[in-house]
Motif scaffolding. Sequence first.
Motif, short mmCIF file in Angstrom:
data_model
loop_
_atom_site.label_atom_id
_atom_site.label_comp_id
_atom_site.label_asym_id
_atom_site.label_seq_id
_atom_site.Cartn_x
_atom_site.Cartn_y
_atom_site.Cartn_z
N TRP A 178 33.93 39.34 -4.79
CA TRP A 178 32.65 40.05 -4.67
C TRP A 178 32.67 41.07 -3.53
O TRP A 178 31.79 41.91 -3.43
N ASN A 179 33.71 40.98 -2.68
CA ASN A 179 33.82 41.89 -1.55
C ASN A 179 35.31 42.11 -1.26
O ASN A 179 36.02 41.16 -0.92
N ARG A 180 35.78 43.34 -1.40
CA ARG A 180 37.22 43.61 -1.23
C ARG A 180 37.69 43.37 0.20
O ARG A 180 38.86 43.05 0.44
N GLU A 181 36.78 43.51 1.16
CA GLU A 181 37.18 43.25 2.54
C GLU A 181 37.42 41.76 2.78
O GLU A 181 38.28 41.39 3.58
N VAL A 182 36.66 40.92 2.08
CA VAL A 182 36.83 39.47 2.20
C VAL A 182 38.01 39.01 1.38
O VAL A 182 38.78 38.13 1.78
N GLN A 210 30.69 41.53 -10.25
CA GLN A 210 31.56 40.62 -9.50
C GLN A 210 32.78 40.28 -10.36
O GLN A 210 32.64 39.91 -11.52
#
Length: 241
Positions: A178-182, A210
């Motif tokens: 859901w978050n490319r940084e995570v 997502q």
Amino acid sequence: MTPDRDDRLLAAEFVLGLLDAETRAAAERRLASDAAFARDVAAWQKHFAAFDDTADAVVPADDLWRRIEAGMAAAAPAALVTPPGLLRRLWNSLGALRIAALSGTAAAVAFALVAVVSLRHADEVAARKPVYVAILVDDATRQAGAIVNAFADGRVEMIPLVDMTVPAGRTLQVWTLWNREVGPRSVGLLDRARATPLDLQRLPTTAADQLFEITLEPAGGSPTGRPTGPILYKGTTARTL
């Protein structure tokens, strides 16, 4: 079903006497400590007051009907005066009064039960309908391999559409991003293709776009905590209509 709606339905069933002994005892304990629940109970009691059989009986005075008849005779035109003694005969006719009272109460209770059951049925239907759906496909063949359903109460499930071959010593691992940084997070391990709930309880609520994907990993799952094997199927969520 949301907690607020659950509490309102529980309060209605408590007032109508539809709860089993254990649930009713728990609801009675909540009345002393949960102000919001107590307000819901009070609101339903007011709503159902017309047929609340817990009210104390009131015995009329002996001369009540004599005074009513006298007052009506004095106030009404002669042609409309109730025949003397009719009200007293009706009052003394327990059968007629019971039929009238039970008919009215039964109709009111039936209406209330239909309302409560309808609300619960609507909630159950809504709970079974997913809020977001992702169709996972094979990038090479464009064949759909699985569907991911995300529900309003936080549940997420995966339903395979094909028989995915799992070689010995390997496992299917489901991921979400859901978050490319995570980065991607593992939400399930499967030894074979089967319908299964996915573990997203410690993750943010599922949202639109997502990513979900299935990879082939070593037995026990990826050793790095990130996808290492080939991606079998992937797709992103979209809100249902």
